[in-house]
Design a protein around this motif. Structure first.
Motif, short mmCIF file in Angstrom:
data_model
loop_
_atom_site.label_atom_id
_atom_site.label_comp_id
_atom_site.label_asym_id
_atom_site.label_seq_id
_atom_site.Cartn_x
_atom_site.Cartn_y
_atom_site.Cartn_z
N THR A 319 35.22 41.71 30.79
CA THR A 319 34.87 43.13 30.85
C THR A 319 33.40 43.30 31.27
N LEU A 320 32.59 42.30 30.92
CA LEU A 320 31.19 42.30 31.33
C LEU A 320 31.05 42.41 32.86
N PHE A 321 31.96 41.79 33.60
CA PHE A 321 31.92 41.88 35.07
C PHE A 321 32.15 43.33 35.51
N MET A 322 32.98 44.03 34.76
CA MET A 322 33.22 45.44 35.10
C MET A 322 31.92 46.23 34.94
N SER A 323 31.21 45.95 33.84
CA SER A 323 29.93 46.64 33.61
C SER A 323 28.96 46.34 34.75
N THR A 324 28.91 45.05 35.17
CA THR A 324 28.01 44.67 36.26
C THR A 324 28.36 45.45 37.52
N ILE A 325 29.65 45.51 37.82
CA ILE A 325 30.09 46.17 39.06
C ILE A 325 29.81 47.67 39.00
N GLU A 326 30.04 48.27 37.84
CA GLU A 326 29.82 49.72 37.73
C GLU A 326 28.34 50.09 37.63
N SER A 327 27.52 49.10 37.27
CA SER A 327 26.07 49.41 37.18
C SER A 327 25.44 49.52 38.55
N ASP A 328 26.09 48.97 39.56
CA ASP A 328 25.54 48.95 40.90
C ASP A 328 25.94 50.23 41.64
N ASN A 329 24.97 51.07 41.90
CA ASN A 329 25.27 52.36 42.54
C ASN A 329 25.21 52.32 44.06
N SER A 330 24.93 51.14 44.63
CA SER A 330 24.78 51.10 46.09
C SER A 330 26.12 51.39 46.79
N ILE A 331 26.03 52.00 47.96
CA ILE A 331 27.25 52.33 48.70
C ILE A 331 28.01 51.06 49.08
N GLU A 332 27.26 49.96 49.26
CA GLU A 332 27.91 48.70 49.69
C GLU A 332 28.56 47.96 48.52
N HIS A 333 28.30 48.39 47.29
CA HIS A 333 28.84 47.70 46.09
C HIS A 333 28.58 46.20 46.17
N THR A 334 27.34 45.83 46.37
CA THR A 334 27.03 44.40 46.54
C THR A 334 27.28 43.60 45.27
N ALA A 335 27.29 44.27 44.11
CA ALA A 335 27.55 43.56 42.85
C ALA A 335 28.95 42.93 42.87
N VAL A 336 29.87 43.54 43.61
CA VAL A 336 31.24 42.99 43.70
C VAL A 336 31.16 41.60 44.35
N ASP A 337 30.41 41.52 45.43
CA ASP A 337 30.22 40.23 46.10
C ASP A 337 29.68 39.19 45.14
N ARG A 338 28.63 39.59 44.42
CA ARG A 338 27.96 38.66 43.48
C ARG A 338 28.94 38.13 42.45
#
Ligand code: GLC
Length: 458
Positions: A319-338
């Motif tokens: 679930t922590l990965f979900m928090s990381t992904i949702e914390s990233d507000n960039s249009i590219e959603h670069t946190a998903v890549d990470r």
């Protein structure tokens, strides 16, 4: 084609206003049912034997321990009055060996940890007996404020010589073997600890919620309503709802992924509500949906419909990965890549992939917030007119919420509040505050030890 498959999957997690209302009504009915049930399998609405909240004026020194699934916390809690506390706390990891050993070894170890705390705070007790409050996150059948039989211990525990025994006797056995003059004066659930400790700092608190690995809540009920309670007379009582274990199929909007999580769990059919909402399961829902979508070539098309091994193991997507992904507000959603590169070795995601993962994560997170809001509204309905008064414009009701999901998941509180406004209307919802409650375990246990000691319990 792939886009409609993706949208069909995501839309299963979207809740309509009608579905949310059905959850509110269903949970309200189960809260009522739990008050009188004689079915031993129904563990909801447990009397805590605590009959009042602290006033914030309490003073004194109490010991506390908080035993969860992973750690044992020991604390010396100085209640200073005016909602002020001084806490010295120590944390010890509960090893696998201890979890699966004998009860005697476990309670000896707890006594050792307590002894270490007493050394740290340099407490010279003389012959005086110290009072201890205990927060215990396992199923017990409470028979008094400081007594309860251990019924079951999930979370990887398998202790011999403990089931069916009284927790006070087990703990004090360990203290006696170490010559520690400690007396257990209160045993509470973690939600009760959250309610009591948050009420100490924020007196309008009427509900305590845990939103972490698991989820559950406690509230204040009229004793006359609790027909299954047959202890000494009182006017009101804090109840541990165990709402985790609520949720009937008629109203829970379970997707096939929710059903799969339940089917492979240790106890299928148990804690259905918790399995749709809490931190242990949200990430797993994302993983199951992703696996399904990859197989249908509706996401990560570069994988050609082949699910990578790294995504195949249960609970691999935290679930922590979900928090990381949702914390990233960039249009590219670069946190998903990470997240996918670092934790799953998956690279080369397209912009579409990234925004689809974001949408899936967001929808599952939002569903959890909406369902938690629905459960809070059910509790508010049940308590309205007694410990809560939503119809009085001058009365604020605070819900104290502890746990990593509420604390760390981006916008969770905001989504909950949005949902409460939708269900209750702007006016009534504006009388509710959602507040982060911290360290409820030890402080709550110390406060209840004090309340019990001064006659605030039956
Ligand atoms: C589980 C336990 C419950 C506890 C909750 C939050 O649902 O059954 O007693 O309050 O987790 O930790």
């Amino acid at each position: 084609m792939t886009s409609s498959t993706f949208q069909d999957t995501v839309s299963q997690f979207v809740l309509s206003k009608e579905q949310v209302q059905k959850i509110v009504d269903g949970l309200t009915a189960e809260l009522v049912e739990g008050l009188s049930t004689t079915d031993p399998k129904n563990i909801t609405q447990q009397p805590s034997f605590i009959t009042r909240l602290p006033t914030g004026k309490e003073t004194g020194l109490y010991l506390a321990i908080d035993m969860g699934g992973t750690n044992l916390r020991t604390a010396a809690v100085h209640l200073l009055g005016d909602g002020q506390v001084g806490v010295t706390m120590e944390k010890h990891e509960i090893t696998q060996e201890l979890k699966t050993g004998t009860g005697e070894a476990m309670f000896d170890w707890i006594a050792e940890c307590t002894s270490s705390l007493l050394k740290t705070v340099a407490l010279d007790m003389g012959n005086a007996e110290l009072q201890m409050g205990v927060t215990f996150s396992f199923a017990i059948q409470q028979t008094a404020i400081n007594r309860g039989k251990v019924l079951a211990m999930g979370k990887g525990f398998d202790l011999s010589g403990v089931m069916g025994k009284d927790l006070k006797d087990l703990l004090e056995g360990g203290f006696t073997r170490k010559n520690l003059p400690v007396s257990v004066s209160a045993i509470i659930n973690d939600t009760v600890g959250t309610l009591v400790s948050h009420a100490y700092v924020s007196p309008s608190t009427k509900i305590g919620v845990i939103l972490a690995t698991g989820t559950n809540a406690a509230y204040i009920e009229r004793a006359s309503e609790v027909s299954k309670y047959n202890g000494p007379a009182c006017d009101q009582m804090i109840l541990n709802t165990e709402w985790d274990a609520m949720g009937k199929a008629e109203y829970l909007p379970q997707t096939k992924y929710d059903k799969e999580i339940d089917a492979v769990s240790l106890v299928p059919g148990f804690q259905e509500f918790e399995k749709m909402v809490s931190g242990l399961y949200m990430g797993e829902l994302v993983r199951l949906a992703l696996v399904d979508l990859i197989e249908q070539n509706a996401i990560f098309e570069s994988l050609g419909g082949k699910v990578p091994e790294s995504l195949k193991s249960r609970l691999a997507f935290k679930t922590l990965f979900m928090s990381t992904i949702e914390s990233d507000n960039s249009i590219e959603h670069t946190a998903v890549d990470r997240v996918f590169k670092t934790s799953f070795g998956i690279e080369g995601l397209s912009a579409d992939d990234r925004s689809r993962v974001f949408e899936l994560v967001h929808t599952i997170g939002k569903r959890s917030a909406m369902m938690t809001a629905a459960a809070c509204v059910a509790l508010l309905h049940k308590a309205n007119g007694a410990s809560v008064n939503l119809d009085n414009a001058d009365e604020i009701t605070t819900i104290g919420i502890d746990g990593s999901v509420f604390e760390k998941y981006p916008h969770f509180s905001h989504s909950m509040m949005e949902s409460m406004i939708e269900i209750l209307g702007q006016d009534r919802a504006s009388r509710i505050r959602l507040e982060l409650a911290r360290d409820g375990g030890c402080i709550g246990a110390a406060l209840v030890a004090m309340v019990a000691h001064s006659g605030g319990a039956v």
